[in-house]
Design a protein around this motif. Structure first.
Motif, PDB file in Angstrom:
ATOM      1  N   PRO B 160       0.809  -1.227   0.000  1.00 31.47           N
ATOM      2  CA  PRO B 160       0.000   0.000   0.000  1.00 31.47           C
ATOM      3  C   PRO B 160       0.839   1.273   0.000  1.00 31.47           C
ATOM      4  CG  PRO B 160      -0.116  -1.091   2.130  1.00 31.47           C
ATOM      5  CD  PRO B 160       0.582  -2.027   1.206  1.00 31.47           C
ATOM      6  N   ILE B 161       1.886   1.288   0.812  1.00 29.84           N
ATOM      7  CA  ILE B 161       2.683   2.515   0.888  1.00 29.84           C
ATOM      8  C   ILE B 161       3.487   2.692  -0.392  1.00 29.84           C
ATOM      9  CG2 ILE B 161       4.495   3.677   2.174  1.00 29.84           C
ATOM     10  CD1 ILE B 161       3.385   1.931   4.576  1.00 29.84           C
ATOM     11  N   ASP B 201      -3.346 -16.777   4.831  1.00 31.14           N
ATOM     12  CA  ASP B 201      -2.064 -17.391   4.484  1.00 31.14           C
ATOM     13  C   ASP B 201      -1.631 -17.052   3.063  1.00 31.14           C
ATOM     14  OD1 ASP B 201      -1.360 -18.614   6.853  1.00 31.14           O
ATOM     15  OD2 ASP B 201      -2.874 -20.157   6.527  1.00 31.14           O
ATOM     16  N   ASN B 212      12.407 -14.149   7.246  1.00 31.97           N
ATOM     17  CA  ASN B 212      13.123 -14.144   8.516  1.00 31.97           C
ATOM     18  C   ASN B 212      13.128 -15.496   9.211  1.00 31.97           C
ATOM     19  OD1 ASN B 212      10.449 -13.979   8.709  1.00 31.97           O
ATOM     20  ND2 ASN B 212      10.388 -12.175  10.023  1.00 31.97           N
ATOM     21  N   ILE B 213      12.928 -16.556   8.450  1.00 32.84           N
ATOM     22  CA  ILE B 213      12.839 -17.857   9.089  1.00 32.84           C
ATOM     23  C   ILE B 213      14.214 -18.467   9.308  1.00 32.84           C
ATOM     24  CG2 ILE B 213      12.106 -20.225   8.658  1.00 32.84           C
ATOM     25  CD1 ILE B 213       9.640 -18.883   7.282  1.00 32.84           C
ATOM     26  N   SER B 219      20.394 -11.174  12.001  1.00 27.97           N
ATOM     27  CA  SER B 219      20.234 -10.669  10.653  1.00 27.97           C
ATOM     28  C   SER B 219      20.616 -11.731   9.625  1.00 27.97           C
ATOM     29  CB  SER B 219      21.119  -9.441  10.501  1.00 27.97           C
ATOM     30  OG  SER B 219      21.270  -9.116   9.166  1.00 27.97           O
ATOM     31  N   THR B 437      11.864   0.793  -3.986  1.00 27.98           N
ATOM     32  CA  THR B 437      12.401   0.268  -2.728  1.00 27.98           C
ATOM     33  C   THR B 437      11.273  -0.127  -1.798  1.00 27.98           C
ATOM     34  OG1 THR B 437      14.085   1.968  -2.933  1.00 27.98           O
ATOM     35  CG2 THR B 437      14.066   0.723  -0.898  1.00 27.98           C
ATOM     36  N   VAL B 438      10.305   0.771  -1.675  1.00 26.13           N
ATOM     37  CA  VAL B 438       9.222   0.505  -0.737  1.00 26.13           C
ATOM     38  C   VAL B 438       8.371  -0.659  -1.217  1.00 26.13           C
ATOM     39  CG1 VAL B 438       7.242   1.506   0.426  1.00 26.13           C
ATOM     40  CG2 VAL B 438       9.255   2.871   0.032  1.00 26.13           C
ATOM     41  N   LEU B 441      10.285  -3.756  -0.547  1.00 25.85           N
ATOM     42  CA  LEU B 441      10.372  -3.943   0.897  1.00 25.85           C
ATOM     43  C   LEU B 441       9.073  -4.495   1.444  1.00 25.85           C
ATOM     44  CD1 LEU B 441      12.616  -3.295   2.847  1.00 25.85           C
ATOM     45  CD2 LEU B 441      11.446  -1.197   3.395  1.00 25.85           C
ATOM     46  N   GLU B 442       7.964  -3.953   0.958  1.00 27.64           N
ATOM     47  CA  GLU B 442       6.669  -4.428   1.440  1.00 27.64           C
ATOM     48  C   GLU B 442       6.389  -5.832   0.937  1.00 27.64           C
ATOM     49  OE1 GLU B 442       3.521  -1.168   2.215  1.00 27.64           O
ATOM     50  OE2 GLU B 442       4.516  -0.624   0.369  1.00 27.64           O
ATOM     51  N   GLY B 445       8.407  -7.963   3.088  1.00 28.32           N
ATOM     52  CA  GLY B 445       7.794  -8.021   4.406  1.00 28.32           C
ATOM     53  C   GLY B 445       8.794  -8.044   5.543  1.00 28.32           C
ATOM     54  N   ASP B 446      10.023  -7.643   5.295  1.00 28.23           N
ATOM     55  CA  ASP B 446      11.019  -7.719   6.354  1.00 28.23           C
ATOM     56  C   ASP B 446      11.875  -6.451   6.327  1.00 28.23           C
ATOM     57  OD1 ASP B 446      12.822  -8.383   8.232  1.00 28.23           O
ATOM     58  OD2 ASP B 446      13.250 -10.366   7.428  1.00 28.23           O
ATOM     59  N   MET B 447      11.806  -5.712   7.415  1.00 27.27           N
ATOM     60  CA  MET B 447      12.460  -4.416   7.460  1.00 27.27           C
ATOM     61  C   MET B 447      13.984  -4.493   7.445  1.00 27.27           C
ATOM     62  SD  MET B 447      10.766  -1.750   7.248  1.00 27.27           S
ATOM     63  CE  MET B 447       9.031  -1.472   6.980  1.00 27.27           C
ATOM     64  N   VAL B 450      15.925  -3.144   4.372  1.00 27.05           N
ATOM     65  CA  VAL B 450      15.761  -1.792   3.848  1.00 27.05           C
ATOM     66  C   VAL B 450      17.090  -1.241   3.315  1.00 27.05           C
ATOM     67  CG1 VAL B 450      15.882  -0.726   6.133  1.00 27.05           C
ATOM     68  CG2 VAL B 450      14.836   0.500   4.289  1.00 27.05           C
ATOM     69  N   LEU B 451      18.143  -1.384   4.081  1.00 33.29           N
ATOM     70  CA  LEU B 451      19.425  -0.832   3.648  1.00 33.29           C
ATOM     71  C   LEU B 451      19.986  -1.566   2.430  1.00 33.29           C
ATOM     72  CD1 LEU B 451      21.374   1.391   4.266  1.00 33.29           C
ATOM     73  CD2 LEU B 451      22.533  -0.083   5.864  1.00 33.29           C
TER      74      LEU B 451
END
Lengths: 693, 693
Positions: B160-161, B201, B212-213, B219, B437-438, B441-442, B445-447, B450-451
């Protein structure tokens, strides 16, 4: 046992723990030591604000104004930065309910402004020789400040994208890809620096911790709970509105009774600090109840185990028991927020890490003292107090839901409700929209919260807006700053106002070649920043504009032509011709003084000079922004807002100046006034305006 | 065994598997069936584009142009939507290397535009009676399209963003809080709808899966690997630049040889589809190597176990072995991307789920066919092909790194490199910045990414920009659309061009009251959308502007005054006075025709009408945007860009029209031209221009 001041706790706690199980005398001694410490630190913070008053408060209203195009004095000075940074360290250390995030944004902006100028009088540095001098103008400075604010938000919340959006939403009304790109780059550099300075685990200066641990791969909440989140949002908006209203009244009272004397402001800090100390100490005592630290933590995450260690005994047996209220009050705000977000409900029954009573006993006094504190003469952010009280409120809400339904899994974990509560109260206070969602989302670090956060924040904003404005806007209004909201006031849109209706017809203008005495008198008679130059030779058409600083520099440099080069030329028949009538001052000379131009008081005007001619033609801005008198107010407003204008000439079809619009004319009250004045008096005024030329 | 067409696989695979271990005849039969299916679907997709040519391609260039202020014909029609949606279903089903994300953004925009108008000729709906008619103007429509595009991105990527930022970056050059808020609300509604329609799901239509599993709380990469990510970014930028250059040449060739005939375009689709079928079938055969499906999956996540089931045997023993290349080619692109992102390297040694050879054998033909495919007459997005080939490239890169160093844990998992590769190739192709990027990133789903994503995308963009522009911009340029980039072309900034230098001095203007014949001839002689009205009574000052559609409507409605009400008034001495010289047409009547105004061909102009007077004064826009001839090109450019202007009058100090600037005059080539023309000829032209009035 008192609020530990640095970033490292544990050590200090151990020292104080012996007093925990002691008699009344020791309690009193502990309280006195605690209060003395707090007051001492608060006093130091206040002294810095005494030295530089602009460094008080959060700094975000000031940055908003700066980005809006209003150059408040001393906001982006090095001295302000110094006082802000040192001051906020002490005010946070004093245990006041203040955050360091707002001041951090302000600091980022000051650093950026300083870099853009490559020059500071405070340290005597000047890099005019370098490329930096290209940046010495208001527009570039504004862009740099926007980037600095983005970097500030990034360092405060670890939210680079949120930072960029914050700058764009608050200030840079014109979406320039160049600016976005710069702000993005800035935020990225900040993030990379944070990566290098701190190790990866404690990456963020401010963090909400890990959220996705509890539920593994599935979602932390069910779809139907979105409705509950909206309710949390509405309640948060209500809390925010009450907070804002209370603080507004307090600020009005302060402006009348306190703010005129620096000493009274200092005294106020001492008093507030003492009140905060008493409240902080009394609440845990009132609670007076020891809770057992959970034992069976096999399946708990490392994060939770670490948080358990931060619980504070305060009179209970250290290592076995803790005081729930003290654990929220005497830990760092950061840690307290994480505790509220991440402690799981200890079981299916009532017993939780924080019980409803404790949350209530923390929430109410905390938000009251926060209301009291914002506005006293210390650097103080508002994000953390809002988030912390909101988290307590949200957890309380979740807690009560769990009491309604004892079965496990009907409602989401109370931590999720705490997060929504934090967002709701912050949103209800600040009323920011997309940037706040992104900031919180990035701080949370978990994309599954995007929809709940959006809904909560929207609900909070709508509810809050029913009652009053955001706290930053309230403070800007109270300071009587002509801040232009992003959108045209509805009254203007409803009534289809045109530029000719709102303009002021008392135009002070100059001729292309003007007598020095006339210029001097004009500058002395009013404080305007810009004056239209009107070409009398062609019947009063707009020739250009002259800025105040340019006129002052010309007068100071005595760029006068002899009184004899030209006869008086008031009639419109005379053409001046191309020859220069006074010595030229180099453009560079005028520019170099930025941003501290000579003032009128620096000008030495002698009686003999008054008849000398000042030829303004080489310096005039010959293509100033203008609007036609029949142009809609929307267009006028947009020009001001997107370009950060302070002044705009209104012209008729023949390009003759018929009026002037300043920012003040576009504020909602002024627009209402000009509507009431009505069409008739406008036309009268119009005649006057033309008469002046 | 051939590419399965629906969203549900597994069922179809089982049917085809018997042919897996068969002889040559069965292989040939399988291939023929496969090729026939693919070609059939592609042909259907192409037929829809035959019906409505605008629905071909991704639609993002068209939306970019629309948001830029260029109203391309038929882009936001319902027919286009229908052809796009059905067409893209078939082109994706045909197994062409195309994505559905671009068309989805376009569809969102069309839906929004339709809603804003509340009226469609295609379905015969008209809601003029309602509040919707307030939205019937270009500005509101542009805002609605921006919101629709945001919703489209949101539904395509669950971002969305990112969607809001996409709209803002691409189009809405003016940061209006109202628009942001609307777009935000739109995106949120989209997200909420997705929540309700699908279960939690399989939430996203497009997803990168869980990242992130693998590493739990720490990290997924080490700090020093950021340097490697930058290298991946540069290589991705290079790949993107080559892709863009190849596609550009192909498109130029297509425009010359194919595009003029609808039948040739259809034939091209058939040929390309056959080529794709052959390549898709040949590559797995060439690989001809069976890999054992990993057995010891105790510690594998559910996500990985599910992905294992999607592996395709293609001649190997089903359930025990799989063909690596076939698994990438014959699964859905979505699944293939997830496989590349999430399969862990099977051990510390060389053996991996996808070996380097297989990745290479997939990557090269896939990106070549994607280059070939973009531009043929089917609806086709570019995001998925870029992401998929980028993921293969990135995984290959990670794989080679792991070959360099056999110890476990030195380098991040190959999946992380696949993600960076995907971002790099997409960034190198599209050259979007913050919005991409956004979005990624969305989708991730893992912040924590970002870098790395920011760095990779920046590196890709910078590298790519050395060679050429983004693919969307290339296609816009090739269509000769006067698209204004966000920033002023550097040549203008370097040379300090002013508005007077770039303007065209051949101004076609009208008088406030004009003979119908003159208006008719003017409209017939040129296709301009707007004409300045010049007040000859006051020496040629600008009275206002008249739009083409308004003039056509007046002529069609025969709003003529008798030829006798006024003598010819060419001299400047005559004042017209306030009386109306021709019957009034209601403003509402003119507006109601939006957006299909009468054309000049609808006007029935008789010889007797030619001398009648047309009083334009009631309809003129009396406060048009203008610039002074000495205004900088930056300001002129900004006016066009922020307001979506198509035409701007240039005036001198007396508000006399001296020239006209259109979008074409602001393109880099036109600016270079006007510089070469030089000052001298400008001044000559200037004289001409004044002469015309």
């Amino acid at each position: 046992m008192f609020y530990d001041v640095g970033l490292d706790d544990g050590a200090t706690q151990a020292d104080e723990d012996p007093s925990a199980s002691a008699g009344t005398t020791e309690w009193v001694a502990a309280f006195l030591a605690f209060a003395a410490y707090q007051t001492f630190f608060a006093a130091i913070a206040s002294l810095f604000v005494w030295w530089e008053p602009v460094s008080g408060g959060s700094g975000i209203p000031e940055i908003k104004c700066f980005l809006n195009g209003i150059d408040l004095p001393r906001v982006v000075r090095v001295k302000t930065l110094l006082c802000k940074v040192v001051g906020v360290t002490f005010s946070v250390a004093a245990g006041l309910p203040v955050g360091k995030e707002g001041p951090m944004v302000h600091s980022g902006a000051v650093v950026a402004a300083g870099i853009s100028q490559g020059k500071t009088r405070f340290w005597g540095v000047d890099t005019s020789f370098s490329k930096f001098s290209d940046f010495r103008n208001d527009r570039e400075k504004r862009d740099f400040v926007a980037c600095g604010a983005a970097a500030g938000v990034c360092s405060a919340f670890g939210a680079p994208i949120g930072g960029v959006l914050f700058s764009l939403e608050e200030g840079a009304s014109y979406w320039s890809t160049k600016l976005t790109w710069r702000a993005f780059f800035c935020a990225m550099t900040t993030l990379a620096t944070l990566f290098w300075v701190r190790n990866m685990d404690t990456l963020w200066l401010f963090s909400f911790g890990e959220f996705n641990i509890l539920s593994g791969e599935s979602s932390n909440f069910s779809i139907w709970e979105l409705g509950l989140f909206v309710i949390v949002g509405c309640l948060g908006g209500l809390i925010g509105a009450v907070f804002n209203a209370a603080n507004e009244h307090l600020t009005i009272w302060r402006m009348k009774r306190i703010n005129h004397s620096k000493f009274r402001r200092f005294l106020e800090v001492i008093v507030v600090s003492l009140i905060v100390s008493v409240v902080s100490f009394l609440m845990p005592l009132l609670w007076g109840h020891c809770t057992k630290i959970p034992k069976d933590m096999q399946e708990w995450t490392n994060q939770e185990k670490n948080l358990i260690e931060e619980l504070i005994p305060f009179g209970c047996t250290p290592g076995k028991e803790y005081n729930e209220v003290a654990s929220l009050i005497f830990t760092e705000a950061d840690t307290a927020i994480k505790q509220l977000f991440h402690f799981r409900e200890a079981g299916a029954d009532d017993s939780s890490t924080f019980s409803s009573g404790a949350l209530f006993l923390f929430f109410v006094p905390y938000i009251l003292t926060a209301t009291l504190t914002y506005g006293i003469a210390v650097p103080s952010g508002l994000f953390v107090p809002s988030l912390l009280s909101g988290a307590a409120f949200g957890r309380l809400f979740g807690h009560l839901l769990h009491k309604l339904d004892h079965t496990n899994g009907t409602f989401a974990d109370s931590g999720t409700y705490a997060l929504m509560g934090a967002a709701a109260v912050l949103g209800g206070m600040a009323r920011m929209t997309i940037s706040l969602t992104v900031i919180l989302l990035e701080a949370t670090g978990d994309m599954q919260y995007v929809l709940p956060l959006m809904l909560t924040l929207m609900a909070a904003r709508f509810t809050g807006n029913v009652f009053n404005e955001g706290l930053y806007d309230i403070h800007i209004k109270l300071k009587k700053i002509p801040f232009l909201e992003p959108d045209v006031p509805p009254i203007a849109e409803r009534n289809e106002i045109v530029a000719g209706q709102v303009m002021s017809t008392q135009v002070k203008c100059l001729r292309p070649v003007e007598r020095a005495g006339v210029v001097y008198d004009l500058l002395r008679s009013c404080g305007h920043g810009s004056f239209p130059i009107v070409d009398t030779a062609s019947g009063g058409t707009l020739y250009g504009t002259a800025s105040r600083y340019m006129l002052c520099t010309l007068l100071q440099r005595r760029a006068f032509g002899s009184p004899d080069v030209l006869e008086d030329y008031d009639g419109p028949q005379q053409h001046l011709g191309p020859r220069r009538l006074s010595p030229l001052v180099q453009w560079d000379t005028i520019e170099r003084a930025y941003p501290r131009y000579p003032k009128l008081s620096d000008v030495d005007m002698r009686e003999g000079d008054r008849n000398c001619w000042l030829d303004l033609r080489p310096y005039a801005n010959t293509a100033p922004y203008t609007v036609n008198e029949t142009a809609s107010i929307q267009r006028t407003y947009r020009l001001f807002r997107t370009l950060g204008l302070r002044f705009l000439c209104v012209v008729n079809h023949n390009n003759q100046v018929v009026g002037i619009i300043t920012r003040k004319d576009l504020l909602p009250e002024a627009l209402t006034d000009s509507l009431l004045r009505g069409r008739l008096s406008h036309e009268e005024a119009d005649e006057d305006g033309r008469g002046m030329l």
